[in-house]
Design a protein around this motif. Structure first.
Motif, short mmCIF file in Angstrom:
data_model
loop_
_atom_site.label_atom_id
_atom_site.label_comp_id
_atom_site.label_asym_id
_atom_site.label_seq_id
_atom_site.Cartn_x
_atom_site.Cartn_y
_atom_site.Cartn_z
N VAL A 24 0.87 -1.17 0.00
CA VAL A 24 0.00 0.00 0.00
C VAL A 24 0.91 1.23 0.00
O VAL A 24 1.53 1.54 1.00
CB VAL A 24 -0.91 0.04 1.25
CG1 VAL A 24 -1.77 1.29 1.24
CG2 VAL A 24 -1.77 -1.21 1.30
N PRO A 25 1.01 1.89 -1.15
CA PRO A 25 1.93 3.02 -1.22
C PRO A 25 1.52 4.13 -0.24
O PRO A 25 0.32 4.41 -0.10
CB PRO A 25 1.82 3.51 -2.67
CG PRO A 25 0.68 2.80 -3.28
CD PRO A 25 0.28 1.67 -2.41
N ASP A 26 2.51 4.72 0.46
CA ASP A 26 2.16 5.83 1.34
C ASP A 26 2.04 7.11 0.50
O ASP A 26 2.32 7.11 -0.70
CB ASP A 26 3.15 5.96 2.50
CG ASP A 26 4.56 6.28 2.04
OD1 ASP A 26 4.72 6.73 0.88
OD2 ASP A 26 5.50 6.08 2.83
N ALA A 27 1.63 8.19 1.16
CA ALA A 27 1.32 9.42 0.41
C ALA A 27 2.56 9.94 -0.33
O ALA A 27 2.44 10.46 -1.43
CB ALA A 27 0.77 10.48 1.36
N ALA A 28 3.74 9.78 0.27
CA ALA A 28 4.96 10.25 -0.39
C ALA A 28 5.16 9.51 -1.71
O ALA A 28 5.57 10.10 -2.71
CB ALA A 28 6.16 10.05 0.53
N GLU A 29 4.85 8.23 -1.73
CA GLU A 29 4.97 7.46 -2.97
C GLU A 29 3.93 7.89 -4.00
O GLU A 29 4.19 7.89 -5.20
CB GLU A 29 4.85 5.96 -2.68
CG GLU A 29 6.07 5.40 -1.95
CD GLU A 29 5.81 3.97 -1.47
OE1 GLU A 29 5.98 3.05 -2.26
OE2 GLU A 29 5.42 3.82 -0.30
N LEU A 30 2.74 8.24 -3.51
CA LEU A 30 1.70 8.70 -4.43
C LEU A 30 2.14 10.01 -5.10
O LEU A 30 1.82 10.26 -6.26
CB LEU A 30 0.38 8.96 -3.69
CG LEU A 30 -0.24 7.78 -2.95
CD1 LEU A 30 -1.56 8.20 -2.32
CD2 LEU A 30 -0.47 6.61 -3.90
N TYR A 31 2.89 10.81 -4.36
CA TYR A 31 3.32 12.11 -4.90
C TYR A 31 4.55 11.98 -5.81
O TYR A 31 4.78 12.85 -6.67
CB TYR A 31 3.63 13.10 -3.76
CG TYR A 31 4.10 14.43 -4.30
CD1 TYR A 31 3.23 15.27 -5.01
CD2 TYR A 31 5.44 14.82 -4.19
CE1 TYR A 31 3.66 16.46 -5.57
CE2 TYR A 31 5.88 16.01 -4.75
CZ TYR A 31 5.00 16.83 -5.43
OH TYR A 31 5.43 18.00 -6.00
N ALA A 32 5.33 10.92 -5.68
CA ALA A 32 6.62 10.80 -6.39
C ALA A 32 6.53 11.13 -7.89
O ALA A 32 7.36 11.90 -8.39
CB ALA A 32 7.23 9.43 -6.15
N PRO A 33 5.57 10.60 -8.64
CA PRO A 33 5.56 10.93 -10.08
C PRO A 33 5.24 12.40 -10.35
O PRO A 33 5.61 12.93 -11.40
CB PRO A 33 4.47 10.02 -10.67
CG PRO A 33 3.68 9.53 -9.52
CD PRO A 33 4.54 9.61 -8.29
N CYS A 34 4.59 13.07 -9.42
CA CYS A 34 4.25 14.50 -9.59
C CYS A 34 5.49 15.36 -9.39
O CYS A 34 5.63 16.43 -9.98
CB CYS A 34 3.18 14.92 -8.59
SG CYS A 34 1.88 13.71 -8.28
N ALA A 35 6.39 14.86 -8.53
CA ALA A 35 7.59 15.63 -8.17
C ALA A 35 8.47 15.90 -9.38
O ALA A 35 9.19 16.90 -9.42
CB ALA A 35 8.38 14.89 -7.10
N GLY A 90 -2.98 10.61 -15.67
CA GLY A 90 -2.77 9.16 -15.70
C GLY A 90 -1.84 8.68 -14.58
O GLY A 90 -1.82 7.49 -14.26
N LEU A 91 -1.10 9.61 -13.99
CA LEU A 91 -0.17 9.26 -12.90
C LEU A 91 -0.85 9.28 -11.54
O LEU A 91 -0.24 8.93 -10.53
CB LEU A 91 1.00 10.25 -12.88
CG LEU A 91 1.84 10.33 -14.16
CD1 LEU A 91 2.77 11.55 -14.11
CD2 LEU A 91 2.65 9.06 -14.33
N LEU A 92 -2.12 9.71 -11.52
CA LEU A 92 -2.82 9.83 -10.23
C LEU A 92 -3.20 8.45 -9.69
O LEU A 92 -3.49 7.54 -10.46
CB LEU A 92 -4.09 10.67 -10.39
CG LEU A 92 -3.89 12.17 -10.57
CD1 LEU A 92 -5.19 12.83 -11.01
CD2 LEU A 92 -3.39 12.79 -9.26
N PRO A 93 -3.22 8.32 -8.35
CA PRO A 93 -3.67 7.06 -7.75
C PRO A 93 -5.19 6.92 -7.88
O PRO A 93 -5.85 7.85 -8.33
CB PRO A 93 -3.26 7.24 -6.28
CG PRO A 93 -3.30 8.71 -6.05
CD PRO A 93 -2.89 9.35 -7.35
N PRO A 94 -5.73 5.77 -7.49
CA PRO A 94 -7.19 5.60 -7.53
C PRO A 94 -7.89 6.66 -6.66
O PRO A 94 -7.28 7.19 -5.73
CB PRO A 94 -7.40 4.21 -6.92
CG PRO A 94 -6.09 3.55 -6.88
CD PRO A 94 -5.03 4.59 -6.98
N ALA A 95 -9.16 6.91 -6.99
CA ALA A 95 -9.92 8.00 -6.37
C ALA A 95 -9.84 7.99 -4.85
O ALA A 95 -9.72 9.05 -4.22
CB ALA A 95 -11.37 7.94 -6.83
#
Ligand code: HEC
Ligand code: HEC
Length: 209
Positions: A24-35, A90-95
């Motif tokens: 389960v990716p944490d929030a920092a991982e969810l943000y990584a592609p945005c960075a 397309g890089l966003l996590p599920p809703a």
């Protein structure tokens, strides 16, 4: 494709591959592609036209991500920058993970972004802001959640200018389902010339975040 774009893509794919390995990716991982575009602290990147995000409230971040996903912002009539962001959804996590991501971004910190515009007249801009903008965005440009008006204090000067142009020229806030965008489009139309834009931005930049 130019080399910087290619290496950016490579970076994103690498981050994605990494993220998908975690249970389960944490929030920092969810943000990584945005960075890759917005910066590690969401401090923004003027070269990529990717704005600072960490001054924004989660509710506004979520609303804009929803607009980009649904094509209310970043559609065919929009600026190249807005279309790039729409393509990046397309890089966003599920809703169900979007609130975690938005909260994470809003809790990141960075110092004031560098000024990129020749100075406008802060006093003249302040008068215009009180007359036309403060009722929704707050006298100190801190935003108003009840009116869906985002915080402007802390935003990059170049991004504020880009957005005011985009609203005025019908590249943002044009979609018929974009109710809040249309409201703002009407307001931007009232800033009659380039000097008025620069002045109002000088005032916004003088306000503490
Ligand atoms: C390819 C580069 C790129 C990537 C990757 C990217 N963005 Fe963006 N983003 C942009 C650009 C450029 C804009 C400015 C759009 C405009 O000018 O209308 C933007 C705008 C935004 C905005 C609107 C800010 C505002 O003040 O209205 C949000 C929110 C946002 N991005 C979040 C994200 C999130 C979350 C991710 C990760 C899933 C992400 N972005 C990935 C380039 C990118
Ligand atoms: C009627 C209320 C209202 C008034 C008055 C108003 N705004 Fe807005 N503004 C909004 C709303 C709502 C949004 C969010 C639009 C969206 O959801 O896309 C917005 C968005 C913006 C944005 C984009 C910020 C971002 O992060 O992308 C800028 C810049 C802005 N306003 C500047 C101004 C300025 C300058 C004035 C005065 C000339 C002004 N606004 C007057 C409601 C208002």
């Amino acid at each position: 494709m130019p080399a910087p774009v290619l290496s950016l893509l490579g970076l994103m794919l690498a981050t994605l591959a990494f993220a998908s390995q975690a249970e389960v990716p944490d929030a920092a991982e969810l943000y990584a592609p945005c960075a890759a575009c917005h910066g590690a602290s969401a401090e923004g990147n003027v070269a990529l036209r990717a704005p600072r995000l960490n001054h924004l409230r989660p509710v506004y971040i979520l609303a804009q991500l929803d607009k980009f996903q649904r094509g209310l912002r970043g559609g065919a009539d929009a600026t190249l920058a807005a279309q790039q962001m729409a393509a990046s959804t397309g890089l966003l996590p599920p809703a169900e993970r979007l609130p975690d991501l938005a909260i994470y971004i809003s809790e990141l910190e960075s110092g004031p972004s560098a000024s990129t515009l020749a100075t406008g007249d802060e006093a003249a801009g302040g008068r215009t802001f009180m007359r036309l903008c403060g009722a929704c965005h707050g006298a100190n440009a801190g935003g108003n959640v009840a009116l869906n008006a985002p915080r402007l204090a802390g935003a990059d000067d170049w991004y504020l200018l880009d957005q005011l142009h985009a609203f005025r020229e019908g590249q943002r806030g044009r979609h018929r389902e974009d109710r809040t965008g249309r409201q703002m489009r009407n307001m931007a139309a009232m800033l009659d010339d380039e000097q008025a834009l620069q002045d109002v931005i000088a005032y916004i930049r003088s306000q503490a975040e």
